[in-house]
Write a protein that holds these residues in place. Sequence first.
Motif, short mmCIF file in Angstrom:
data_model
loop_
_atom_site.label_atom_id
_atom_site.label_comp_id
_atom_site.label_asym_id
_atom_site.label_seq_id
_atom_site.Cartn_x
_atom_site.Cartn_y
_atom_site.Cartn_z
N GLU A 411 39.69 77.22 26.89
CA GLU A 411 38.31 77.53 27.70
C GLU A 411 37.57 77.75 28.45
O GLU A 411 35.87 78.72 28.60
N ASP A 412 38.04 77.75 29.70
CA ASP A 412 37.62 78.28 30.93
C ASP A 412 38.42 79.98 30.49
O ASP A 412 37.06 80.81 30.96
N ALA A 415 35.14 81.43 29.03
CA ALA A 415 33.90 81.40 29.34
C ALA A 415 33.78 82.79 30.58
O ALA A 415 32.99 83.06 30.97
N LYS A 416 35.62 82.60 31.10
CA LYS A 416 35.64 83.84 32.09
C LYS A 416 35.94 85.36 31.80
O LYS A 416 35.98 86.79 32.07
#
Length: 571
Positions: A411-412, A415-416
């Motif tokens: 997920e990180d 997102a990035k």
Amino acid sequence: MKKNQLRSQNWFGKSGKDGFIYRAWMKNQGIPSDFFEGKPVIGICNTWSELTPCNAHFRDLAEAVKKGVLEAGGFPVEFPVMSLGETLIKPTAMLYRNLASMDVEESIRANPIDGVVLLCGCDKTTPSLVMGACSVDLPTLVISGGPMMKGKWKGKDIGTSDVWRFAEAYKLGELSQEEFVEAEACMARTQGHCAVMGTASTMATMVEALGLSLPNNAAIPAADARRKVISQLSGRRIVGMVQENLTLSRILTREAFENAIKVNAAIGGSTNFVIHLLAIAGRIGVDLSIDDFDRLSQDIPLLANLQPSGEHFMEDLYYAGGLPAVMKQMLEHLHKDTITVNGKTVAENVTQSEIYNSDIISSLENPFKPNSGIAVVKGNLAPNGAVIKPSAATPALMKHRGKAVVFENIEDYHAKIDDPDLDIDENSVMVLKNVGPKGYPGMAEVGNMSLPKKLLEKGIKDMVRISDGRMSGTGFGTVVLHVSPEAAAGGNIALVQNGDWIELDVDNRSLTLEVSEEELENRRNNWVAPNLNINRGYVSLYINHVEQAHLGADMSFLKGKSGSEVARDSH
Ligand code: FES
């Protein structure tokens, strides 16, 4: 084998009430009495499912197997098991490989079966079936479903490896949504599994190299009539295997595993091969370690020019001579005398084969690429090892030192990754944590992270990427996978921070996090294990018992064989 030695006679050969019950309900399918009087009962273990499109043609194959079994005097019985479709199952089909293997094992052992034909296709359907069958150890023969014909789009041959290219082109606006959708239909245009040397083809090759299938099983396209022929011939042969008591453990010797590792190197097979072969070895009781993959494939060059390491497709391999032609080329490296399902040795099976297209199957003397196989790198970032596929990597990145850009989980990463402010350049090393067997239960195929849009726009095609996850066999790049121990189990990969220097040196087989042991100890003391929040059902069982990647990610209590002993009657 005499009829009273047949395992199935513990059901069908009984007198009195038990025998009545065992036979009577079977007769509602229109089966004559003499079928119960000593014919070898052949289970056809079918992973057909419309949710596993790669295996959706398996009813036809099962019918062909039945013909062969009947011709040889056997009694065919088809049964379903859990089918793992790679493209639809969430979070990942790998989560259920071990569960499906339990289904296979218990379905075989619990039933009146003397020999088994395993119908395997999409990636995990092969290892799950072979693992389960190994734990019972009856005479067993594998038929693969065969690859799709190659896709055709805008004058080009396309296959699953193009999905990654299309996705990047779409991200850059080079492909429209309409073109994207059109390409879908053009790629998957026939029955069968992925047409490149992805995991399904790797598994089909693996079973042929292990001696578990008839020669040429790996590459005959699913849509080619000869796929039905090999199925029918396999049906005939399994009856003979029962009569000869040619069990899996007689074929799956240490030498057979060594052959499979070397053949996998020569054809540029998937990194998933490592994890599945280790699990199969664990079931049959052969001592195999992750280091064997590196050691045994070091002298083997890449002979097959197949995507994702090369240009061509599985059907091209078949037309060029098939796997027997590859194995004949490298026979000096193989154990020639290992026995295969047809009762012949490896050498006998390949001796008549020829190469018809040297662009697709090259010679040992003049190989397609000198580097092949799976390299195992170790160091403080992966004390138990991590894998990389040199033939699908960028040579210039095989020795690389760069600063870590860390993603704590998938997920990180999402997102990035396309944040214009992300501090990353082409020399960075991307590190993705918590996608290992426990951390992303099932160890998802997310290790070949797509590059940041801003670097793709600069024309950057590859970077060093490191994770405790897996990669699709159709993927490519300088991607270090299966880092063990994984982050969720407290491996050092959990301790990597943005800006740490990491050195990958494939020639020296090292992967080093340039952080002092003292600093790592500090970070370890502050590390908090991720809360997976899973407390019930199969996934809970899986998380509590799954072993690390370097051991094959099987569940600890499933290792070894329970055998084919017949349980007591229950009526
Ligand atoms: Fe089934 Fe590739 S998705 S083999």
